[in-house]
Design a protein around this motif. Structure first.
Motif, PDB file in Angstrom:
ATOM      1  N   MET A   1      32.779  40.319  53.109  1.00  0.00           N
ATOM      2  CA  MET A   1      33.214  41.246  54.141  1.00  0.00           C
ATOM      3  C   MET A   1      34.586  40.830  54.661  1.00  0.00           C
ATOM      4  O   MET A   1      34.890  39.653  54.749  1.00  0.00           O
ATOM      5  CB  MET A   1      32.244  41.262  55.309  1.00  0.00           C
ATOM      6  N   SER A   2      35.359  41.826  55.032  1.00  0.00           N
ATOM      7  CA  SER A   2      36.683  41.568  55.576  1.00  0.00           C
ATOM      8  C   SER A   2      36.689  41.803  57.079  1.00  0.00           C
ATOM      9  O   SER A   2      35.937  42.627  57.594  1.00  0.00           O
ATOM     10  CB  SER A   2      37.697  42.501  54.928  1.00  0.00           C
ATOM     11  N   GLN A   3      37.574  41.089  57.768  1.00  0.00           N
ATOM     12  CA  GLN A   3      37.708  41.247  59.209  1.00  0.00           C
ATOM     13  C   GLN A   3      38.964  42.055  59.508  1.00  0.00           C
ATOM     14  O   GLN A   3      39.980  41.935  58.810  1.00  0.00           O
ATOM     15  CB  GLN A   3      37.809  39.889  59.890  1.00  0.00           C
ATOM     16  N   TYR A   4      38.879  42.862  60.576  1.00  0.00           N
ATOM     17  CA  TYR A   4      39.979  43.728  60.967  1.00  0.00           C
ATOM     18  C   TYR A   4      40.309  43.538  62.440  1.00  0.00           C
ATOM     19  O   TYR A   4      39.412  43.536  63.283  1.00  0.00           O
ATOM     20  CB  TYR A   4      39.629  45.199  60.697  1.00  0.00           C
ATOM     21  N   CYS A   5      41.591  43.367  62.708  1.00  0.00           N
ATOM     22  CA  CYS A   5      42.094  43.321  64.073  1.00  0.00           C
ATOM     23  C   CYS A   5      42.270  44.773  64.506  1.00  0.00           C
ATOM     24  O   CYS A   5      42.913  45.555  63.804  1.00  0.00           O
ATOM     25  CB  CYS A   5      43.439  42.588  64.084  1.00  0.00           C
ATOM     26  N   THR A   6      41.683  45.149  65.626  1.00  0.00           N
ATOM     27  CA  THR A   6      41.743  46.545  66.051  1.00  0.00           C
ATOM     28  C   THR A   6      42.641  46.712  67.271  1.00  0.00           C
ATOM     29  O   THR A   6      42.841  45.780  68.050  1.00  0.00           O
ATOM     30  CB  THR A   6      40.341  47.108  66.369  1.00  0.00           C
ATOM     31  N   PHE A   7      43.179  47.923  67.394  1.00  0.00           N
ATOM     32  CA  PHE A   7      44.004  48.286  68.539  1.00  0.00           C
ATOM     33  C   PHE A   7      43.943  49.795  68.710  1.00  0.00           C
ATOM     34  O   PHE A   7      43.524  50.514  67.797  1.00  0.00           O
ATOM     35  CB  PHE A   7      45.457  47.814  68.369  1.00  0.00           C
ATOM     36  N   THR A   8      44.314  50.249  69.898  1.00  0.00           N
ATOM     37  CA  THR A   8      44.283  51.683  70.175  1.00  0.00           C
ATOM     38  C   THR A   8      45.689  52.219  70.375  1.00  0.00           C
ATOM     39  O   THR A   8      46.592  51.521  70.828  1.00  0.00           O
ATOM     40  CB  THR A   8      43.443  52.013  71.426  1.00  0.00           C
ATOM     41  N   LEU A   9      45.816  53.475  70.005  1.00  0.00           N
ATOM     42  CA  LEU A   9      47.021  54.266  70.223  1.00  0.00           C
ATOM     43  C   LEU A   9      46.545  55.667  70.556  1.00  0.00           C
ATOM     44  O   LEU A   9      45.907  56.315  69.721  1.00  0.00           O
ATOM     45  CB  LEU A   9      47.881  54.328  68.955  1.00  0.00           C
ATOM     46  N   ASP A  10      46.825  56.129  71.756  1.00  0.00           N
ATOM     47  CA  ASP A  10      46.481  57.493  72.161  1.00  0.00           C
ATOM     48  C   ASP A  10      45.022  57.831  71.818  1.00  0.00           C
ATOM     49  O   ASP A  10      44.740  58.837  71.176  1.00  0.00           O
ATOM     50  CB  ASP A  10      47.439  58.480  71.498  1.00  0.00           C
ATOM     51  N   ARG A  11      44.097  56.969  72.194  1.00  0.00           N
ATOM     52  CA  ARG A  11      42.655  57.142  72.009  1.00  0.00           C
ATOM     53  C   ARG A  11      42.197  57.037  70.546  1.00  0.00           C
ATOM     54  O   ARG A  11      41.034  57.254  70.241  1.00  0.00           O
ATOM     55  CB  ARG A  11      42.172  58.452  72.631  1.00  0.00           C
ATOM     56  N   HIS A  12      43.077  56.729  69.615  1.00  0.00           N
ATOM     57  CA  HIS A  12      42.695  56.490  68.221  1.00  0.00           C
ATOM     58  C   HIS A  12      42.498  54.991  68.043  1.00  0.00           C
ATOM     59  O   HIS A  12      43.296  54.191  68.528  1.00  0.00           O
ATOM     60  CB  HIS A  12      43.786  56.950  67.246  1.00  0.00           C
ATOM     61  N   LEU A  13      41.441  54.609  67.324  1.00  0.00           N
ATOM     62  CA  LEU A  13      41.186  53.206  67.035  1.00  0.00           C
ATOM     63  C   LEU A  13      41.718  52.899  65.640  1.00  0.00           C
ATOM     64  O   LEU A  13      41.341  53.558  64.668  1.00  0.00           O
ATOM     65  CB  LEU A  13      39.686  52.906  67.100  1.00  0.00           C
ATOM     66  N   PHE A  14      42.619  51.923  65.553  1.00  0.00           N
ATOM     67  CA  PHE A  14      43.195  51.508  64.280  1.00  0.00           C
ATOM     68  C   PHE A  14      42.763  50.094  63.969  1.00  0.00           C
ATOM     69  O   PHE A  14      42.447  49.322  64.868  1.00  0.00           O
ATOM     70  CB  PHE A  14      44.729  51.549  64.345  1.00  0.00           C
TER      71      PHE A  14
END
Length: 143
Positions: A1-14
């Motif tokens: 499994m891979s890990q992802y750093c998440t962040f938001t922009l205008d209510r979108h989760l990236f």
């Protein structure tokens, strides 16, 4: 499994792979660059290294951040061995979703975003968009 750093922009989760993230910084003072592409927020001094800061909202065709709204810099590694700072609204968690939760971006994702997203991941309460950092750090076009 891979890990992802998440962040938001205008209510979108990236999300971006943790392996591509060098560090996350609170809002930094930027030096504006005259005549630079509109996606370039400016330059920041990262312990003596000059780093280009990319306004990801502009790059993705989203509305500009409200004046004075908080932001965060996600410093990502580029394919040529350098680094670029992505200015985002808010940092999220590190997630490790299962491989079978990924699929191609649906047509409901706006084109300006879909062009820079490799996959989407269905989470319990969100849709995480996996950002193609190589394309995203190429201002004014896709690679």
């Amino acid at each position: 499994m891979s890990q992802y750093c998440t962040f938001t922009l205008d209510r979108h989760l990236f999300g971006v792979p943790v392996s591509s993230v060098q560090e996350v910084l609170r809002a930094q003072g930027l030096t504006r660059v005259p005549l630079a592409h509109e996606d370039i927020a400016g330059l920041l001094n990262l312990r003596g290294q000059i780093v280009t800061s990319l306004e990801l909202r502009s790059r993705l065709g989203l509305e500009p951040r409200d004046e004075g709204a908080p932001s965060v810099n996600v410093v990502v590694k580029t394919p040529d061995g350098g680094v670029v700072s992505l200015v985002v609204d808010e940092i999220g968690d590190v997630l490790e979703p299962s491989r079978d939760s990924f699929e191609t971006p649906p047509d409901t994702v706006p084109t300006t975003i879909r062009d820079l997203v490799t996959q989407v991941c269905k989470l319990d309460d969100h849709l995480m968009l996996l950002l193609d950092t190589e394309r995203a750090v190429t201002p004014g076009g896709t690679s």
